[in-house]
Design a protein around this motif. Structure first.
Motif, PDB file in Angstrom:
ATOM      1  N   ILE A   1       1.145  -1.240  -0.155  1.00 37.40           N
ATOM      2  CA  ILE A   1       0.004   0.061   0.138  1.00 37.40           C
ATOM      3  C   ILE A   1       0.780   1.321  -0.097  1.00 37.40           C
ATOM      4  CG2 ILE A   1      -1.882   1.382   1.442  1.00 37.40           C
ATOM      5  CD1 ILE A   1      -2.827  -1.333   2.464  1.00 37.40           C
ATOM      6  N   THR A   2       0.650   2.118  -0.834  1.00 39.81           N
ATOM      7  CA  THR A   2       1.186   3.310  -0.904  1.00 39.81           C
ATOM      8  C   THR A   2       0.319   4.568  -0.505  1.00 39.81           C
ATOM      9  OG1 THR A   2       1.078   3.595  -3.340  1.00 39.81           O
ATOM     10  CG2 THR A   2       3.013   2.541  -2.783  1.00 39.81           C
ATOM     11  N   LEU A   3       0.878   5.739   0.092  1.00 45.96           N
ATOM     12  CA  LEU A   3       0.091   6.781   0.313  1.00 45.96           C
ATOM     13  C   LEU A   3       0.143   7.910  -0.955  1.00 45.96           C
ATOM     14  CD1 LEU A   3       1.184   7.505   3.976  1.00 45.96           C
ATOM     15  CD2 LEU A   3      -0.922   6.267   2.951  1.00 45.96           C
ATOM     16  N   ALA A   4      -0.951   8.660  -1.149  1.00 44.47           N
ATOM     17  CA  ALA A   4      -1.171   9.511  -2.235  1.00 44.47           C
ATOM     18  C   ALA A   4       0.014  10.555  -1.984  1.00 44.47           C
ATOM     19  CB  ALA A   4      -2.527   9.920  -2.186  1.00 44.47           C
ATOM     20  N   ASN A   5       0.455  11.252  -3.158  1.00 47.91           N
ATOM     21  CA  ASN A   5       1.376  12.398  -2.949  1.00 47.91           C
ATOM     22  C   ASN A   5       0.548  13.550  -3.652  1.00 47.91           C
ATOM     23  OD1 ASN A   5       1.309  11.901  -5.784  1.00 47.91           O
ATOM     24  ND2 ASN A   5       3.673  10.992  -5.811  1.00 47.91           N
ATOM     25  N   HIS A   6      -0.592  13.405  -3.791  1.00 48.65           N
ATOM     26  CA  HIS A   6      -1.577  14.486  -4.190  1.00 48.65           C
ATOM     27  C   HIS A   6      -2.701  14.854  -3.456  1.00 48.65           C
ATOM     28  CE1 HIS A   6      -4.512  11.540  -5.586  1.00 48.65           C
ATOM     29  NE2 HIS A   6      -3.705  10.970  -5.943  1.00 48.65           N
TER      30      HIS A   6
ATOM     31  N   ALA B   1       4.078   9.503   6.536  1.00 50.54           N
ATOM     32  CA  ALA B   1       3.182  10.637   6.900  1.00 50.54           C
ATOM     33  C   ALA B   1       4.145  11.564   7.761  1.00 50.54           C
ATOM     34  CB  ALA B   1       1.948  10.114   7.175  1.00 50.54           C
ATOM     35  N   PHE B   2       4.727  10.858   8.571  1.00 53.11           N
ATOM     36  CA  PHE B   2       5.468  12.034   9.684  1.00 53.11           C
ATOM     37  C   PHE B   2       6.973  11.626   9.599  1.00 53.11           C
ATOM     38  CE2 PHE B   2       1.133  10.700  11.058  1.00 53.11           C
ATOM     39  CZ  PHE B   2       0.480  11.833  11.443  1.00 53.11           C
ATOM     40  N   PRO B   3       7.549  12.153   8.665  1.00 50.56           N
ATOM     41  CA  PRO B   3       8.934  11.878   8.477  1.00 50.56           C
ATOM     42  C   PRO B   3      10.103  12.360   9.360  1.00 50.56           C
ATOM     43  CG  PRO B   3       8.089  13.333   6.773  1.00 50.56           C
ATOM     44  CD  PRO B   3       6.947  12.875   7.372  1.00 50.56           C
TER      45      PRO B   3
ATOM     46  N   PHE C   1      -3.024  20.055   6.008  1.00 48.11           N
ATOM     47  CA  PHE C   1      -2.161  18.462   6.284  1.00 48.11           C
ATOM     48  C   PHE C   1      -1.538  18.243   4.864  1.00 48.11           C
ATOM     49  CE2 PHE C   1      -5.777  18.857   9.082  1.00 48.11           C
ATOM     50  CZ  PHE C   1      -5.265  18.436  10.225  1.00 48.11           C
ATOM     51  N   SER C   2      -0.746  17.244   5.059  1.00 47.69           N
ATOM     52  CA  SER C   2      -0.117  16.747   3.792  1.00 47.69           C
ATOM     53  C   SER C   2      -0.801  15.685   3.163  1.00 47.69           C
ATOM     54  CB  SER C   2       1.461  16.387   4.294  1.00 47.69           C
ATOM     55  OG  SER C   2       1.225  14.691   4.733  1.00 47.69           O
ATOM     56  N   PRO C   3      -0.574  15.359   1.918  1.00 49.11           N
ATOM     57  CA  PRO C   3      -1.446  14.352   1.216  1.00 49.11           C
ATOM     58  C   PRO C   3      -1.218  13.068   1.829  1.00 49.11           C
ATOM     59  CG  PRO C   3      -0.138  15.975  -0.433  1.00 49.11           C
ATOM     60  CD  PRO C   3       0.092  16.234   0.997  1.00 49.11           C
ATOM     61  N   GLN C   4      -0.063  12.794   2.318  1.00 52.71           N
ATOM     62  CA  GLN C   4       0.291  11.456   2.783  1.00 52.71           C
ATOM     63  C   GLN C   4      -0.496  11.173   4.214  1.00 52.71           C
ATOM     64  OE1 GLN C   4       2.681  13.608   1.887  1.00 52.71           O
ATOM     65  NE2 GLN C   4       3.283  12.631   0.020  1.00 52.71           N
ATOM     66  N   GLN C   5      -0.647  12.346   5.028  1.00 52.12           N
ATOM     67  CA  GLN C   5      -1.475  12.256   6.197  1.00 52.12           C
ATOM     68  C   GLN C   5      -2.701  12.142   6.168  1.00 52.12           C
ATOM     69  OE1 GLN C   5       0.057  16.312   7.948  1.00 52.12           O
ATOM     70  NE2 GLN C   5       1.761  15.269   8.983  1.00 52.12           N
ATOM     71  N   ILE C   6      -3.517  13.047   5.103  1.00 49.14           N
ATOM     72  CA  ILE C   6      -4.637  12.730   4.790  1.00 49.14           C
ATOM     73  C   ILE C   6      -4.961  11.225   4.134  1.00 49.14           C
ATOM     74  CG2 ILE C   6      -6.546  13.413   2.995  1.00 49.14           C
ATOM     75  CD1 ILE C   6      -5.367  16.188   3.167  1.00 49.14           C
ATOM     76  N   ASP C   7      -4.163  10.689   3.263  1.00 51.52           N
ATOM     77  CA  ASP C   7      -4.594   9.346   2.804  1.00 51.52           C
ATOM     78  C   ASP C   7      -4.307   8.335   3.755  1.00 51.52           C
ATOM     79  OD1 ASP C   7      -5.180   7.866   0.471  1.00 51.52           O
ATOM     80  OD2 ASP C   7      -3.188   7.204   0.019  1.00 51.52           O
ATOM     81  N   LEU C   8      -3.219   8.554   4.961  1.00 49.50           N
ATOM     82  CA  LEU C   8      -3.099   7.609   5.704  1.00 49.50           C
ATOM     83  C   LEU C   8      -4.435   7.356   7.019  1.00 49.50           C
ATOM     84  CD1 LEU C   8      -1.378   5.486   7.667  1.00 49.50           C
ATOM     85  CD2 LEU C   8      -0.416   8.001   8.645  1.00 49.50           C
ATOM     86  N   GLY C   9      -4.841   8.785   7.059  1.00 44.11           N
ATOM     87  CA  GLY C   9      -6.222   8.944   7.642  1.00 44.11           C
ATOM     88  C   GLY C   9      -7.201   8.316   7.143  1.00 44.11           C
TER      89      GLY C   9
END
Length: 404
Positions: free
Chosen positions: A26-31, A188-190, A75-83
């Motif tokens: 699974i990968t997180l969105a970057n958009h 998401a939280f680098p 929020f970052s795209p990665q945080q939103i998609d992780l959520g």
């Protein structure tokens, strides 16, 4: 065209969760989600045509070209998609049977279609699940307004014995034991520690919830100047909604269609249930006895039944309640101990006027930015909304979104 979306509950043991694996990485969105701009700082900033207006009260309460209140974004795209993945993952519940989407399903207006939600082990909650649309603009949460942030709010159902039945220790253990979740949280939280924390969990889910924006209904098209978006009947309903007789807009104020205040309107509990004191208990305020937060009317046609405990099955019945007289639904003793909102009076609306109000409220439906239900989640459990047929109840919905 319609198709079947399958919604239900299932139970898996903790050992089954530990051995479950996903079919692919699974990968997180970057958009960013639709309606959001990706900034150079990798944050998602919401844009809306309402940004061009600078007054919360243009041409009186209920004016069309009114501004939105302060919103929460960034929020970052990665945080939103992780959520998003967390939101649909049953790993968040104590017995791995429920996710946030069990009570806030995207095909049910981000509610659950029940008068009172059903939680872990089939236990019934005391109130209905409110819709989650436009949470980014709200400042108080829960029917009784007891939470002041989404992070505070979500801890209620997560750890409630009658809702998701989890506890902070188990939640952290389950997520940190999952290699996919550890990888995704690190993405998401680098700049934070690689061990998953509660604050990260809460923030990621909050990030996803603030991306649930509904501001593109036919009413919105009309408000921004395209008067052909509403037909004559719907415009007549809007005029009644804004009128000094019906006074709907004074509590359900556009463009959010809520003033975010607590109001005491005198709704009786259904089925002989004990009286719910609402905000009085939370704020130790006797004038708020039986008071609840004014809900938004956005997507209201999708979220029956209505009121805090599902008193009314139809939008027409809920609308009629307001014209039947002050305190008509309460006993004499209850009326003596209740300070009804002054807008709850006797407008004496006709049946035709009530029908027109319902017709107008149906124009507030906009689910164009409904997020996709993940095809899979990091726990390996079937995400709510994608459960195997043998474990589900079958519900017919209009054609909706799914993952690519």
């Amino acid at each position: 065209m319609t198709k079947y979306f399958l919604l239900g509950l299932m139970c898996l043991s903790a050992s089954a969760v530990a051995t479950a694996t996903t079919d692919a990485s699974i990968t997180l969105a970057n958009h960013c989600p639709p309606g959001f701009e990706l900034t150079q700082q990798n944050s998602c900033k919401l844009h809306s045509l309402y940004d061009q207006y600078n007054s919360l009260y243009n041409r009186g309460v209920g004016g069309l070209k009114t501004a939105l209140p302060t919103r929460r974004d960034g929020f970052s795209p990665q945080q939103i998609d992780l959520g998003r993945h967390l939101f649909f993952d049953p790993i968040l519940s104590g017995d791995k049977s429920l996710s946030c989407a069990s009570c806030h399903h995207p095909q049910l207006g981000f509610a659950d279609g029940l008068p009172r939600s059903i939680g872990i082990h089939g236990r019934e909650a005391t109130r209905a699940a409110p819709s989650l649309w436009n949470m980014a603009f709200l400042t108080r949460f829960f029917w009784d307004a007891r939470a002041s942030s989404l992070e505070e709010q979500m801890q209620g159902p997560l750890y409630s014995d009658v809702e998701m039945g989890n506890n902070p220790g188990q939640l952290l253990t389950d997520l940190n034991a999952n290699a996919d979740y550890r990888r995704l949280f690190a993405e998401a939280f680098p700049e934070q520690a690689q061990t998953i924390t509660l604050d990260q969990i809460y923030l990621a889910i909050a990030a996803f919830e603030t991306s649930l924006v509904s501001l593109n209904s036919r009413y919105d098209h009309y408000a921004h100047g395209f008067h052909g978006a509403l037909n004559q009947t719907e415009q007549e309903g809007l005029n009644i909604f804004r009128s000094f007789v019906a006074r709907c807009a004074e509590c359900h104020t556009p463009p959010l269609f809520t003033n975010q205040q607590v109001a005491v309107i005198g709704v009786a509990e259904p089925d002989g249930r004990p009286f719910d004191t609402g905000a009085e208990t939370i704020f130790n305020n006797p004038t708020w006895r039986g008071g609840f937060k004014v809900p938004s009317l956005r997507n209201i046609a999708r979220t029956a039944p209505y009121m805090h405990s599902g008193t009314f099955d139809s939008l027409r019945d809920a609308t009629e309640f307001y014209t039947l007289g002050r305190g008509h639904a309460l006993t004499e003793a209850q009326n003596k101990n209740m300070v009804l909102h002054w807008h709850i009076w006797e407008p004496k609306l006709t049946d035709d006027e009530l029908d027109l109000l319902v017709t107008f409220m149906e124009t507030l439906t906009d689910e164009s930015f409904t997020p996709a239900i993940p095809a899979q989640v990091p726990s390996g459990l079937p995400p709510v909304g994608q459960l195997p047929p043998a474990l589900q109840q079958t519900i017919t919905f209009e054609e909706g979104n799914s993952d690519e």
